[in-house]
Design a protein around this motif. Structure first.
Motif, short mmCIF file in Angstrom:
data_model
loop_
_atom_site.label_atom_id
_atom_site.label_comp_id
_atom_site.label_asym_id
_atom_site.label_seq_id
_atom_site.Cartn_x
_atom_site.Cartn_y
_atom_site.Cartn_z
N UNK A 69 4.76 -36.52 -14.30
CA UNK A 69 5.02 -36.13 -15.68
C UNK A 69 4.03 -35.04 -16.07
N UNK A 70 4.51 -34.04 -16.79
CA UNK A 70 3.64 -32.95 -17.27
C UNK A 70 2.78 -33.51 -18.40
N UNK A 71 1.44 -33.44 -18.21
CA UNK A 71 0.54 -33.98 -19.24
C UNK A 71 -0.18 -32.89 -20.01
N UNK A 72 -0.16 -31.65 -19.50
CA UNK A 72 -0.81 -30.55 -20.20
C UNK A 72 -0.22 -29.23 -19.72
N UNK A 73 -0.09 -28.27 -20.63
CA UNK A 73 0.40 -26.93 -20.29
C UNK A 73 -0.67 -25.93 -20.70
N UNK A 74 -1.07 -25.08 -19.75
CA UNK A 74 -2.05 -24.02 -20.02
C UNK A 74 -1.30 -22.69 -20.08
N UNK A 75 -0.87 -22.30 -21.27
CA UNK A 75 -0.01 -21.12 -21.43
C UNK A 75 -0.68 -19.83 -21.01
N UNK A 76 -1.97 -19.69 -21.31
CA UNK A 76 -2.65 -18.43 -21.01
C UNK A 76 -2.80 -18.20 -19.51
N UNK A 77 -2.77 -19.26 -18.70
CA UNK A 77 -2.93 -19.12 -17.25
C UNK A 77 -1.66 -19.44 -16.47
N UNK B 299 0.37 -25.76 -15.23
CA UNK B 299 0.63 -27.07 -15.81
C UNK B 299 -0.21 -28.11 -15.06
N UNK B 300 -0.54 -29.20 -15.77
CA UNK B 300 -1.22 -30.32 -15.15
C UNK B 300 -0.20 -31.44 -15.04
N UNK B 301 0.03 -31.91 -13.80
CA UNK B 301 1.03 -32.94 -13.54
C UNK B 301 0.31 -34.22 -13.14
N UNK B 302 0.76 -35.33 -13.70
CA UNK B 302 0.14 -36.63 -13.46
C UNK B 302 0.24 -37.02 -11.98
N UNK B 303 -0.92 -37.27 -11.36
CA UNK B 303 -0.97 -37.73 -9.98
C UNK B 303 -0.80 -36.65 -8.93
N UNK B 304 -0.80 -35.38 -9.34
CA UNK B 304 -0.60 -34.27 -8.41
C UNK B 304 -1.83 -33.36 -8.42
N UNK B 305 -2.22 -32.83 -7.27
CA UNK B 305 -3.35 -31.92 -7.11
C UNK B 305 -4.66 -32.57 -7.58
N UNK C 203 -15.54 -38.81 -9.52
CA UNK C 203 -14.48 -38.89 -10.51
C UNK C 203 -13.28 -38.11 -9.99
N UNK C 204 -12.11 -38.75 -9.94
CA UNK C 204 -10.88 -38.07 -9.49
C UNK C 204 -10.07 -37.66 -10.71
N UNK C 205 -9.70 -36.37 -10.79
CA UNK C 205 -8.88 -35.88 -11.90
C UNK C 205 -7.81 -34.94 -11.37
N UNK C 206 -6.80 -34.68 -12.20
CA UNK C 206 -5.74 -33.74 -11.84
C UNK C 206 -6.19 -32.32 -12.16
N UNK C 207 -5.89 -31.41 -11.25
CA UNK C 207 -6.17 -29.99 -11.47
C UNK C 207 -4.84 -29.29 -11.77
N UNK C 208 -4.88 -28.16 -12.50
CA UNK C 208 -3.64 -27.46 -12.82
C UNK C 208 -3.02 -26.79 -11.59
N UNK C 209 -1.69 -26.69 -11.60
CA UNK C 209 -0.96 -25.93 -10.58
C UNK C 209 -0.08 -24.92 -11.29
N UNK C 210 0.32 -23.88 -10.58
CA UNK C 210 1.11 -22.82 -11.19
C UNK C 210 2.48 -23.35 -11.58
N UNK C 211 2.99 -22.89 -12.71
CA UNK C 211 4.24 -23.41 -13.25
C UNK C 211 5.44 -23.06 -12.36
N UNK C 212 5.31 -22.01 -11.55
CA UNK C 212 6.41 -21.64 -10.65
C UNK C 212 6.54 -22.61 -9.48
N UNK C 213 5.54 -23.46 -9.27
CA UNK C 213 5.57 -24.41 -8.17
C UNK C 213 6.15 -25.76 -8.56
N UNK C 214 6.68 -25.90 -9.78
CA UNK C 214 7.30 -27.15 -10.20
C UNK C 214 8.72 -26.88 -10.66
#
Length: 103
Positions: free
Chosen positions: A25-33, A36-42, A60-71
């Motif tokens: 699930x998409x939990x955050x969108x970084x429009x300027x970059x 997107x941050x996807x739950x349990x991915x990256x 500490x394990x956290x999700x990192x953003x991935x490019x929106x074209x990859x989802x």
């Protein structure tokens, strides 16, 4: 202002990269970059020093953003689809390009 076809809380599947094939699930969108941050991915590990708040420290394990074209957006029947738009009664609706149903 940038417009994305993926919105917050959408179910998506990663279609490229190290986590290809994972859903979340998409939990955050970084429009300027364009990311997107996807739950349990990256997942990335951050080492935390002991502090007053966290005397133990640790990793500490956290999700990192991935490019929106990859989802890609998932439909109700768990298929990936592209997003289109149609106007109905003066409202702009997102539709699935594969099934032509409203998302």
């Amino acid at each position: 202002m940038k417009k994305f076809k993926i919105k917050l809380n959408d179910q998506v599947r990663v279609i490229a990269g190290e986590d290809k094939g994972k859903d979340g699930k998409v939990i955050k969108i970084l429009k300027d970059k364009d990311r997107v941050v996807v739950e349990g991915v990256n997942m990335v590990s951050k080492h935390k020093k002991p502090s007053a708040n966290n005397p133990q420290g640790g990793i500490d394990k956290t999700e990192a953003p991935i490019h929106i074209s990859n989802v890609s957006l998932l439909t109700k029947d768990n298929q990936t689809t592209r997003v289109g738009y149609k106007f109905e009664d003066g409202k702009k609706l997102r539709i699935s390009k594969k099934t032509k149903e409203v998302i």
